[in-house]
Enzyme design. Sequence first.
Site, PDB file in Angstrom:
ATOM      1  N   TYR A   1       0.815  -1.219   0.000  1.00  0.00           N
ATOM      2  CA  TYR A   1       0.000   0.000   0.000  1.00  0.00           C
ATOM      3  C   TYR A   1       0.850   1.270   0.000  1.00  0.00           C
ATOM      4  O   TYR A   1       0.714   2.127  -0.890  1.00  0.00           O
ATOM      5  CB  TYR A   1      -0.961   0.013   1.182  1.00  0.00           C
ATOM      6  CG  TYR A   1      -1.827   1.261   1.180  1.00  0.00           C
ATOM      7  CD1 TYR A   1      -2.835   1.419   0.239  1.00  0.00           C
ATOM      8  CD2 TYR A   1      -1.587   2.305   2.071  1.00  0.00           C
ATOM      9  CE1 TYR A   1      -3.597   2.578   0.190  1.00  0.00           C
ATOM     10  CE2 TYR A   1      -2.353   3.463   2.044  1.00  0.00           C
ATOM     11  CZ  TYR A   1      -3.348   3.586   1.101  1.00  0.00           C
ATOM     12  OH  TYR A   1      -4.090   4.744   1.055  1.00  0.00           O
ATOM     13  N   LYS A  59       1.561   4.201  -3.179  1.00  0.00           N
ATOM     14  CA  LYS A  59       1.302   5.636  -3.105  1.00  0.00           C
ATOM     15  C   LYS A  59       2.590   6.441  -3.328  1.00  0.00           C
ATOM     16  O   LYS A  59       2.544   7.542  -3.888  1.00  0.00           O
ATOM     17  CB  LYS A  59       0.669   5.991  -1.761  1.00  0.00           C
ATOM     18  CG  LYS A  59      -0.722   5.395  -1.556  1.00  0.00           C
ATOM     19  CD  LYS A  59      -1.706   5.854  -2.635  1.00  0.00           C
ATOM     20  CE  LYS A  59      -3.125   5.414  -2.336  1.00  0.00           C
ATOM     21  NZ  LYS A  59      -4.105   5.875  -3.346  1.00  0.00           N
TER      22      LYS A  59
END
Length: 241
Positions: free
Chosen positions: A165, A169
Amino acid sequence: MNKQTVLITGANKGIGLETARQLAKAGYHIFLGSRDKDNGDRAVEQLKTEGFNDVELLLIDVTSESSVQQAHDDLIKRVDKLDVLINNAGIPGAFPQTPSNADDETLHNVFEVNFFGPIRTVRIFIDLLKKAENPRIVNVTSDLGSLTLHNDPNWEHYHFKSAAYGPSKTALNAYTVALAAELKDSFKVNAVNPGYTNTEFNHNQGPKPVEDGAAPIVAYAMLDKDGPTGKYISDYGETPW
């Protein structure tokens, strides 16, 4: 259509839905992106019951080239330009995501939605965005993508590291910088972090109300021609890369 138009991916719930609500309240015509028709229809109906009638469903699965292309082809039948693209669709992936043994499936799934999805959507919709007078792109990111913060032991989320995750990003932030530089003469392109918001995305553990999480996204979606570009923004201001 004289109203400003905005496409928000993953907008059938959570921050995406609240972003749609706030932009509808500000007078925008909303194309509510959802990969599932039933969920999308329910979200559109919810907004309409609240009095926001300038909302339409646009079916789009950002992991599928053919789906994004079909969404584009559907949209050009309804409008001649797109003012704002908000790449909001995202997934956290399966946890735990221990960096030393994260499985390939989790890594691929997360990056497909969070990184390749926005790139795919920009590439396919950029022709409609270029027809707008002041086109804006908002890539919804996270402070978990900040390498600077991850190296600060005093940061409140310092101990939360993820193999998929957070890095997805970070990659999205890097893409934002590159895209903003390419389009600097006419576009506003920014990465915006809603913060740890109370949504299903994190099993409603975030302390921030969804209205507050959506607020900086909405602000950067509504930038005028003098607004900043190539920034990494949170509600408190610029976030360190």
